[in-house]
Write an enzyme that holds these catalytic residues in place. Sequence first.
Site, PDB file in Angstrom:
ATOM      1  N   ASP A  71      34.859 -26.380   7.243  1.00 34.79           N
ATOM      2  CA  ASP A  71      35.401 -25.025   7.151  1.00 34.79           C
ATOM      3  C   ASP A  71      36.170 -24.730   8.438  1.00 34.79           C
ATOM      4  OD1 ASP A  71      35.845 -22.381   6.536  1.00 34.79           O
ATOM      5  OD2 ASP A  71      33.771 -21.976   5.949  1.00 34.79           O
ATOM      6  N   ASP A 109      41.261 -23.441   3.373  1.00 36.40           N
ATOM      7  CA  ASP A 109      40.653 -23.770   4.663  1.00 36.40           C
ATOM      8  C   ASP A 109      39.269 -24.405   4.585  1.00 36.40           C
ATOM      9  OD1 ASP A 109      39.259 -21.416   3.915  1.00 36.40           O
ATOM     10  OD2 ASP A 109      38.741 -21.099   6.001  1.00 36.40           O
ATOM     11  N   GLU A 110      38.822 -24.804   3.412  1.00 37.37           N
ATOM     12  CA  GLU A 110      37.517 -25.463   3.371  1.00 37.37           C
ATOM     13  C   GLU A 110      37.428 -26.441   2.226  1.00 37.37           C
ATOM     14  OE1 GLU A 110      34.135 -22.979   2.104  1.00 37.37           O
ATOM     15  OE2 GLU A 110      35.588 -21.368   1.923  1.00 37.37           O
TER      16      GLU A 110
END
Length: 400
Positions: A13, A107-108
């Site tokens: 993350d 983003d993860e």
Amino acid sequence: MERVAGCTVLHVDMDAFFASVEVRRRPELAGTPVIVGGSGNRGVVTSATYEARRYGVHAAMPVGRALRLCPTATVLPGDMALYTEVSRSVMALFRSITPLVEPLSLDEAFLDVAGSGRRLGDAVEIGEHIRARVFDEQGITCSVGVAGTKFVAKLASTSAKPDGMRVVRPAEVMGFLHPLPVGALWGVGPKTEETLLRLGLRTVGDLAHVPARTLQRALGAAAGGHLHELAWGRDPRRVVPDEPERSTGAEETFSTDVDDPAVIHRELLHLSERTAGRLRSMGCLTRTVTIKVRFADFATITRSRTLGTPTDVGKDLYDTSRALYDALGLDRARIRLVGVRAERLVDADETPQQLELGAREHGRREAELAADRAARRFGAGAVRPATLLHRSGRPGGTPR
DNA sequence: TCTGGGGTCCTGTAACCT
DNA sequence: TCTGAGGTTACAGGACCC
């Protein structure tokens, strides 16, 4: 693999992703509160540096309120094209480590590294390797959770933030999980948390020691059963790469509420064109069109219609969404937001276009494909319906 | 204080089919 | 021919996630 036997799931993350990318671009902002948020009077925070979070700023908070909490913050409008580019690079890095990469958002991602041990070491070594390479190559930090299941890995990365790594071995799962507040569980939002608190259930441990049936009565069969399993650390979901997308769409909040049907119609046309463009770039057709209308009091309704023939043509989406809107029979109600969504997507290649008897020549789709090519060459909006040349009432307001 | 935009999944109800 | 049971699908709303 001795040290972390049974731990092959990584959750990676990025820390304050959008804000970190902005700080990388403008190094003079390093160490200062930075907020990335929607411009206009109705924007909300989409990302904030940890310096801003210290003032109580968090995602989804109205920018105005965030600025009252943290008046020295720099507010930036955001640059999705750049974040998408950085995200692509990071995901490519993950895929160089294992093909089992399941992105959750820009983003993860989850990674299953069960097959990568011989080449790259155990999950902990791989996690450190990823953190170092993301920082070297992208200049931003990330946090990593390592566990035997997806949801424990996800909670582990959260507890490691920012710029850290946390390993939760199988024997440690209950000790890690049970003291956490119920709201930490994936799938427990404000409403569910309130329901659980009313039942006197404060921690994950409390949840685990209540019969599954009780949870199911309070939360529904699916959610209740699922949460009970999670509370005991049981999560059979595998890391699955390349899940097909189920829907796509676009919506827009007006800078001030609108009651003019002509403005709403133009916005529906704009959103239909955007959604159809996305469908074409995904190689998908849609079977169901849904519109969303949010009124001035924030009450929100949706209306949907399933088409006889799947489509990726903006005009088809517009005709359907306009018909759905007109059928509401709104008499100059004050409207805050409208949206258009395409659902029940099918693969365009596997869906032969049906030729209808007496149908007009198939010119519209070709015209829109030509507009797509023009947009790739000259920028978004290079070619668009004449009706949209002078849109008003949209965020930012100024007609181009 | 005044609430974005992109999604996923679940549930209740009604309609429809067998 | 009518009725009812049970399954499936469409639709609307809502909770949740980042």
